[in-house]
Motif scaffolding. Sequence first.
Motif, mmCIF file in Angstrom:
data_model
loop_
_atom_site.group_PDB
_atom_site.id
_atom_site.type_symbol
_atom_site.label_atom_id
_atom_site.label_comp_id
_atom_site.label_asym_id
_atom_site.label_seq_id
_atom_site.Cartn_x
_atom_site.Cartn_y
_atom_site.Cartn_z
ATOM 1 N N ASP A 108 -4.188 -9.105 6.581
ATOM 2 C CA ASP A 108 -3.405 -9.049 5.371
ATOM 3 C C ASP A 108 -3.228 -7.616 4.885
ATOM 4 O O ASP A 108 -2.197 -7.261 4.336
ATOM 5 C CB ASP A 108 -4.070 -9.897 4.283
ATOM 6 C CG ASP A 108 -4.074 -11.368 4.650
ATOM 7 O OD1 ASP A 108 -4.971 -12.079 4.193
ATOM 8 O OD2 ASP A 108 -3.171 -11.778 5.407
ATOM 9 N N VAL A 109 -4.286 -6.815 5.021
ATOM 10 C CA VAL A 109 -4.235 -5.449 4.525
ATOM 11 C C VAL A 109 -4.180 -4.486 5.706
ATOM 12 O O VAL A 109 -5.032 -4.534 6.583
ATOM 13 C CB VAL A 109 -5.478 -5.145 3.660
ATOM 14 C CG1 VAL A 109 -5.404 -3.723 3.131
ATOM 15 C CG2 VAL A 109 -5.580 -6.134 2.517
ATOM 16 N N PRO A 110 -3.186 -3.613 5.760
ATOM 17 C CA PRO A 110 -3.086 -2.704 6.911
ATOM 18 C C PRO A 110 -4.176 -1.654 6.896
ATOM 19 O O PRO A 110 -4.713 -1.294 5.852
ATOM 20 C CB PRO A 110 -1.701 -2.070 6.716
ATOM 21 C CG PRO A 110 -1.449 -2.160 5.246
ATOM 22 C CD PRO A 110 -2.098 -3.429 4.792
ATOM 23 N N GLY A 111 -4.487 -1.162 8.080
ATOM 24 C CA GLY A 111 -5.474 -0.102 8.198
ATOM 25 C C GLY A 111 -4.801 1.252 8.193
ATOM 26 O O GLY A 111 -3.588 1.371 8.060
ATOM 27 N N ALA A 112 -5.631 2.275 8.354
ATOM 28 C CA ALA A 112 -5.100 3.640 8.295
ATOM 29 C C ALA A 112 -4.080 3.884 9.380
ATOM 30 O O ALA A 112 -3.084 4.586 9.176
ATOM 31 C CB ALA A 112 -6.249 4.641 8.403
ATOM 32 N N GLN A 113 -4.314 3.292 10.583
ATOM 33 C CA GLN A 113 -3.400 3.543 11.696
ATOM 34 C C GLN A 113 -2.031 2.914 11.459
ATOM 35 O O GLN A 113 -1.052 3.307 12.085
ATOM 36 C CB GLN A 113 -4.002 3.034 13.019
ATOM 37 C CG GLN A 113 -4.236 1.541 13.098
ATOM 38 C CD GLN A 113 -5.606 1.159 12.536
ATOM 39 O OE1 GLN A 113 -6.153 1.853 11.698
ATOM 40 N NE2 GLN A 113 -6.142 0.062 13.001
ATOM 41 N N ILE A 163 -9.730 0.543 0.162
ATOM 42 C CA ILE A 163 -10.561 -0.095 -0.869
ATOM 43 C C ILE A 163 -10.098 -1.520 -1.108
ATOM 44 O O ILE A 163 -10.915 -2.441 -1.300
ATOM 45 C CB ILE A 163 -10.514 0.740 -2.161
ATOM 46 C CG1 ILE A 163 -11.252 2.065 -1.944
ATOM 47 C CG2 ILE A 163 -11.120 -0.022 -3.326
ATOM 48 C CD1 ILE A 163 -11.196 3.010 -3.129
ATOM 49 N N ARG A 164 -8.786 -1.738 -1.083
ATOM 50 C CA ARG A 164 -8.291 -3.109 -1.238
ATOM 51 C C ARG A 164 -8.750 -3.978 -0.077
ATOM 52 O O ARG A 164 -9.061 -5.162 -0.244
ATOM 53 C CB ARG A 164 -6.767 -3.085 -1.336
ATOM 54 C CG ARG A 164 -6.181 -4.436 -1.762
ATOM 55 C CD ARG A 164 -4.747 -4.302 -2.216
ATOM 56 N NE ARG A 164 -3.867 -3.958 -1.126
ATOM 57 C CZ ARG A 164 -3.239 -2.803 -1.002
ATOM 58 N NH1 ARG A 164 -3.416 -1.866 -1.916
ATOM 59 N NH2 ARG A 164 -2.429 -2.563 0.016
ATOM 60 N N GLN A 165 -8.827 -3.377 1.083
ATOM 61 C CA GLN A 165 -9.327 -4.105 2.246
ATOM 62 C C GLN A 165 -10.795 -4.469 2.059
ATOM 63 O O GLN A 165 -11.227 -5.569 2.397
ATOM 64 C CB GLN A 165 -9.157 -3.231 3.499
ATOM 65 C CG GLN A 165 -9.505 -3.932 4.805
ATOM 66 C CD GLN A 165 -9.297 -3.009 6.000
ATOM 67 O OE1 GLN A 165 -9.109 -1.819 5.826
ATOM 68 N NE2 GLN A 165 -9.351 -3.553 7.179
ATOM 69 N N ALA A 166 -11.564 -3.532 1.470
ATOM 70 C CA ALA A 166 -12.978 -3.816 1.199
ATOM 71 C C ALA A 166 -13.108 -4.940 0.173
ATOM 72 O O ALA A 166 -13.973 -5.815 0.294
ATOM 73 C CB ALA A 166 -13.673 -2.556 0.693
ATOM 74 N N GLN A 167 -12.243 -4.924 -0.841
ATOM 75 C CA GLN A 167 -12.260 -6.013 -1.822
ATOM 76 C C GLN A 167 -11.961 -7.341 -1.162
ATOM 77 O O GLN A 167 -12.591 -8.362 -1.469
ATOM 78 C CB GLN A 167 -11.225 -5.735 -2.909
ATOM 79 C CG GLN A 167 -11.681 -4.756 -3.962
ATOM 80 C CD GLN A 167 -10.618 -4.570 -5.018
ATOM 81 O OE1 GLN A 167 -9.447 -4.306 -4.707
ATOM 82 N NE2 GLN A 167 -10.998 -4.698 -6.270
ATOM 83 N N LEU A 168 -11.000 -7.329 -0.265
ATOM 84 C CA LEU A 168 -10.627 -8.559 0.417
ATOM 85 C C LEU A 168 -11.787 -9.094 1.226
ATOM 86 O O LEU A 168 -12.079 -10.296 1.184
ATOM 87 C CB LEU A 168 -9.420 -8.286 1.322
ATOM 88 C CG LEU A 168 -8.931 -9.470 2.164
ATOM 89 C CD1 LEU A 168 -8.406 -10.567 1.269
ATOM 90 C CD2 LEU A 168 -7.841 -9.020 3.123
#
Length: 770
Positions: A236-241, A188-193
């Motif tokens: 900046d924001v890591p993914g699930a992997q 979700i933080r990645q989506a915000q970014l």
Amino acid sequence: THTNTLGLSAESTGGGPETQGTHTHTHTHTHTHTHTLTHQGFVDSITELLKVRGEAQKLKSQVTDTNRRLQDDGKDLLGCMEELQQCRLQQRNIASTVEKLSLCLPVLETYSRLQEQMRAKRYYPALRTLEQLEQTCLPRAGRYRFCSIMADNIPHLRTHIRDTAMTQLKDFLESIRKHSDKIGETAIRQAQLQRSLDSSAQPRPLIGRRVRKEAGPGAKGHDSMMEQNEDEEEEDVPGAQELVDFSPVYRCLHIYTVLGLRDEFENYYRKQRRKQARLVLQPHSNMHETLDGYRRYFNQIVGFFVVEDHVLHTSQGLVNRVYVEELWELALSKIVAALRTHSSYCDNPDLVLDLKNLIVLFADTLQGYGFPVSQLFDMLLEIHEQYGEILLKRWNLTFRQVLDQDNYSPIPVSTEQEYKNYTSMFPFQDPELEKLPFPKKLPFSEFVPKVYNQLKEFIYACLKYSEDLHLSSTEVDDMIRKSTNLLLSRTLSHCLQYAIKKKNVGMAELVQVIINTTHLEQSCHFLEEFISNITNVPPDAINSTKLYGTSTFKDARHAAEAEIYSSLNAKIDQFLQLADYDWMSPLQSGSNLQLQPSDFLIDLITFLQSTFSVFTNLPGKVAQTACMSACKHISTSLMQLLLDPEVRQISIGVLHQLDADVRECEGFARAGPVAGFQGDTLLLAFSDLRQLLDLFTQWDWSSYLADYGKPTCKYLRVNPHAALALLEKMRETSRKNVVFAQFRKSDRDRHKLIDTVIKQLRNLIAQHTS
């Protein structure tokens, strides 16, 4: 054997000459007697023969010596031959051993590698090594005891690897269940970014669609299930992997595939994930109390489906698109149901607004992973209605507080700055007022700018909810206008009704309410423009919803006017309750005697004069209507007093007193208590009572009976039923008089005349009724 044969030959050779010599001697002796001539020759022969014997002995010695040396030399050769034979035997044995070892060593090396892989928990390579050992190495090695032991141990090793891989998978499933919240929070933080990126920036891949590292048996595992991505240059924001070590899944999948149990593994994985999905989708009972409760709920769901999406794209068929879509459909229905239930408990608009923003972010995040989220946005429109109801409740309290705190007096302004402050809060322009010097008063009270600003605040609150719902400007405009209409036509209207109807509301307050609602009504087109400016939709656009403000404030003004009329009439009733007419009072003697109005009526007229003096600022014809209503109410009330069935007897004297009271009322009407009446319009309120009293006080029945029904009739507004009722009360008075027999002749004649008029009236009524 060769040596022995050689020795025997030597002995035979040595024995030959000796036997031959004996035979020769005997033969020579015989010839000596017979052949003398040959004796010398014989001797010579013997001599030669002896010489030969010596040579033969020497030869024998030599042969013996040679034989001995040959025997000695043969022993060495025979030893060498035995050594050579032994060497060749050893060489064959060594070659056979080497051959066998060349087949056994790979078995041992492979088994050693297998043990090392098992110790290192590299189970997929171990399984491959085990397969190589079983299918290649052991069959080549042959039937040895250690090979049998290894072969017997292979099924146990396979079972151990399978069980261990399953244990790791269970640990993985347990770990992602615990860390779904963190995974979802990161997504979700990645989506915000991404959503905050400038539109002119270089487009980035969809949320979560980072370049995925190929996962397989050689995938390098992480030391822990959760870790932060240290490579900040990539993203900046890591993914699930980056947050989850998926290697247990891949290893277990590959292991079960090699074992021929892939279907079993797929079924198990999907079954366990479905169970976890049900747990994740079950909200806490107190989730609705705080935003963090909703946030944790959404984080877990996002984390669950981010993991499934990653497995879908990296596991080569462990899960397929159909499975994930079915799971999402199940989740979507439960999410929508849970949000509908829990959001219905909420009565805080700020929390609902935060929840809406959270749902939008939740939907955008999952949409970035390819999940359809239209149902979530449809549900947000449903929650918008609830949000609107909560806003209406809050603004209901706000409006009531504003109305309760208002002093219902024009706003005094002492300086130009104060004047500008109020005109900036409320769109008010009055050139005449602007020309007046300070201090001066604005025509409305404090609640006008406060209500207007609260209307704008409500519109802003509605706009906040409509943001990020992927709605067109027209749809946003329509939502805001509909919500504002509810606020105007329901909430504000009820609050104004409450302010108007509550106890202890004076006439001055009601007058101020009318003035205030008039100004608010005039400001409605400014609200229209305000909404158009924030939605970029012109107010005159096709299908544009119009605000109900004009009708709302008009209705409130009419209610205030009606309250003024009813309040005024109620006050008039209080004065009329003080009326104490003596219905049997005799007629005062003396034609020049002028009766004085009743005290209660004088007080009533004084009250009306002071009341109508504050009506000067009322807009339109409110003052005239109020004044006409008051006069009609006085006239009607006096008429009702006169015709009251409980009043059974009436004298002509009380009619003259009523005539004096009506003249006082008519004087009030002629004085023009409020401006705007033309001529004697206000006197019309007393015309019914006036004509009735004139008819009785002047006893002009001949004119009434002769001209009844004609437009030119002097007593056109006298109802024959009312006149008949009044005459019967007068006849009752004369009938009950104890001194009736002592009446003067004129009184007796009047009594007869009353009876005659009553008969004529009844005939008149009967004619017109038929």
